[in-house]
Enzyme design. Structure first.
Site, PDB file in Angstrom:
ATOM      1  N   ASP A 130     -10.261  72.428 133.664  1.00 17.83           N
ATOM      2  CA  ASP A 130     -11.675  72.060 133.621  1.00 17.83           C
ATOM      3  C   ASP A 130     -12.472  73.011 132.739  1.00 17.83           C
ATOM      4  O   ASP A 130     -11.970  74.056 132.297  1.00 17.83           O
ATOM      5  CB  ASP A 130     -12.270  72.092 135.036  1.00 17.83           C
ATOM      6  N   TYR A 170      -1.093  78.755 139.505  1.00 16.10           N
ATOM      7  CA  TYR A 170      -2.513  79.077 139.373  1.00 16.10           C
ATOM      8  C   TYR A 170      -2.846  80.373 140.112  1.00 16.10           C
ATOM      9  O   TYR A 170      -2.219  80.719 141.110  1.00 16.10           O
ATOM     10  CB  TYR A 170      -3.380  77.952 139.963  1.00 16.10           C
TER      11      TYR A 170
END
Length: 436
Positions: free
Chosen positions: A146, A217
């Site tokens: 994003d 992540y």
């Protein structure tokens, strides 16, 4: 009287007569006007003669000099990609996401550039790809991040121009003859995007998205006001296969019906000082999934919710629709690694002088951020101070340092819910039908 004497006397007489003629005080008005007109005509003829000579010299100069503009036009002929071979490669790269509008290139203009758009623009400038349309050269990305999110080992695969024939590309001994993809791109890319490796021979049927075994992540956060032990306990509840529809943003255009994803590891790790991270490894992730997972961990760490909330949200029979809550901030999130099958990754050589300038620029950028971080800490200590408790209000931690202030915290089970998956998908199909 000799000859020279006679010439001298004639000269004296001539000058005397000329002086008498130019004694304008004795001239009549008509004579003066005639004299002025005569002098003006002489001046005008003189200017015209000079102008004519200047034009002739300019024409001679133009005739002698080459036409530079025409020469440039001839040199800017379209690059003919059909004259060159191509090859399918994979590129590994890193980027700092806060200057970009996400990873994926967009059809419509965005407020900030995208990472992919910046990379493809550099490739197009270097004549490695024929256009800015990824579909034309078998383009694929590993993980879509994003706006604001960074990545350390992102991967794309695509077909690019090559110096070698198909047979030469198979033999690794010819690799030194190939286009130096890493060096060329790092020279053209901004300092916060850096290509670290290239695979010249990806495995058969390789795809940067579908060949990825798992994605790793990390979400950084400050421990202030959080119970780390409780967060560690809660993070473990994410592990395994679960339905994560209540931990993502629903997208009707994808028409997704299966929201089950497998989390291999979920833990809270110490990084440095007061900074910790939510360390997460999974096979694949939904849109905004990690930021939603972190938002729930913040609520649990603040003891606004209990760890059992995670079990309730992944139990679709108990929580059929997603309660309304705010996602965690984008800036602290990093796509840390993407794991693939064994591949021949070629990295920059330590003594490669062509990589010196891009490295120096990136090092200077990193040092600049380090110095700014130190100055910011001094600023915090001397000028800001602690916020302290807000009487009668709760500050919900969202990872950005500001948080969200609420008068009274509302438990997740008591909140309004968003549309169901079925409703979101149906609404999109209805809109699409109306447009047709």
């Amino acid at each position: 009287m000799n000859f020279l004497s006679r010439i001298f006397r004639v000269g004296q007489k001539t000058r005397s007569n000329l002086a008498e003629e130019l004694d304008y005080a004795k001239w009549t008005k008509e004579q003066l006007i005639e004299r002025v007109l005569e002098l003006e005509n002489k001046k005008k003829r003189h200017i015209e003669e000079e102008s004519e000579q200047s034009d002739q010299q300019s024409k001679k100069h133009k005739a002698a000099s080459p036409d530079i503009s025409k020469k440039k036009i001839k040199q800017q002929r379209p690059f003919d990609f059909s004259r060159f071979n191509t090859r399918f490669i994979a590129l590994r790269f890193a980027y700092l996401g806060w200057n970009y509008n996400g990873l994926a290139i967009q059809k419509e203009p965005t407020p900030l550039p995208t990472v992919e758009g910046t990379i493809l623009e550099a490739m197009n400038k270097a004549k490695l790809v024929p256009s800015m349309v990824p579909q034309e050269y078998n383009f694929s990305r590993c993980g879509r991040t994003d706006k604001g999110v960074s990545a350390m080992n992102q991967v794309i695969s695509l077909r690019v121009r090559s110096n070698l024939t198909d047979d030469e590309q198979i033999d690794p001994t010819n690799d030194h003859k190939e286009i130096p993809y890493i060096n060329i791109l790092n020279q053209l890319l901004p300092d916060d995007i850096r290509v670290s490796a290239v695979c010249l021979r990806p495995p058969k049927n390789f795809d940067a998205r579908f060949s990825c075994k798992h994605r790793h992540y990390k979400y950084l956060f400050n421990k202030s006001g959080l119970d780390i032990d409780v967060m560690r306990e809660a993070a473990k509840l994410y592990e395994g296969e679960h339905d994560f529809r209540n931990f993502c943003k629903l997208d009707g255009s994808k028409q997704i019906t299966n929201y089950k994803r497998t989390i291999m590891k979920a833990q809270i790790l110490h990084v440095d000082g007061d900074i910790y991270c939510f360390d997460l490894i999974g096979s694949a992730f939904l849109w905004h999934q990690v930021r939603c997972m972190m938002a729930i961990l913040f609520l649990i760490g603040q003891k606004l919710e209990s760890p059992s909330l995670i079990e309730d949200l992944v139990h679709i029979g108990k929580t059929k629709q997603k309660p309304i809550y705010d996602m965690a901030s984008d800036i602290p999130l990093i796509l840390y690694d993407c794991q693939f099958p064994d591949m021949e990754w070629s990295h920059l050589g330590e003594n490669d002088f062509k990589s010196v300038n891009p490295c120096r620029r990136s090092n200077a950028m990193v040092l600049g951020y380090q110095l700014k971080a130190t100055i910011s800490r001094i600023f915090e200590e001397t000028a800001i101070g602690n916020i302290g408790e807000m009487s009668g209000r709760t500050i919900i931690n969202t990872g950005d340092g500001k948080g969200k202030v609420v008068v009274k915290y509302q438990k997740m089970q008591d909140r309004n819910v968003m549309d169901s998956v079925e409703s979101v998908n149906q609404k999109y199909r209805n809109r699409k039908a109306r447009r047709k």
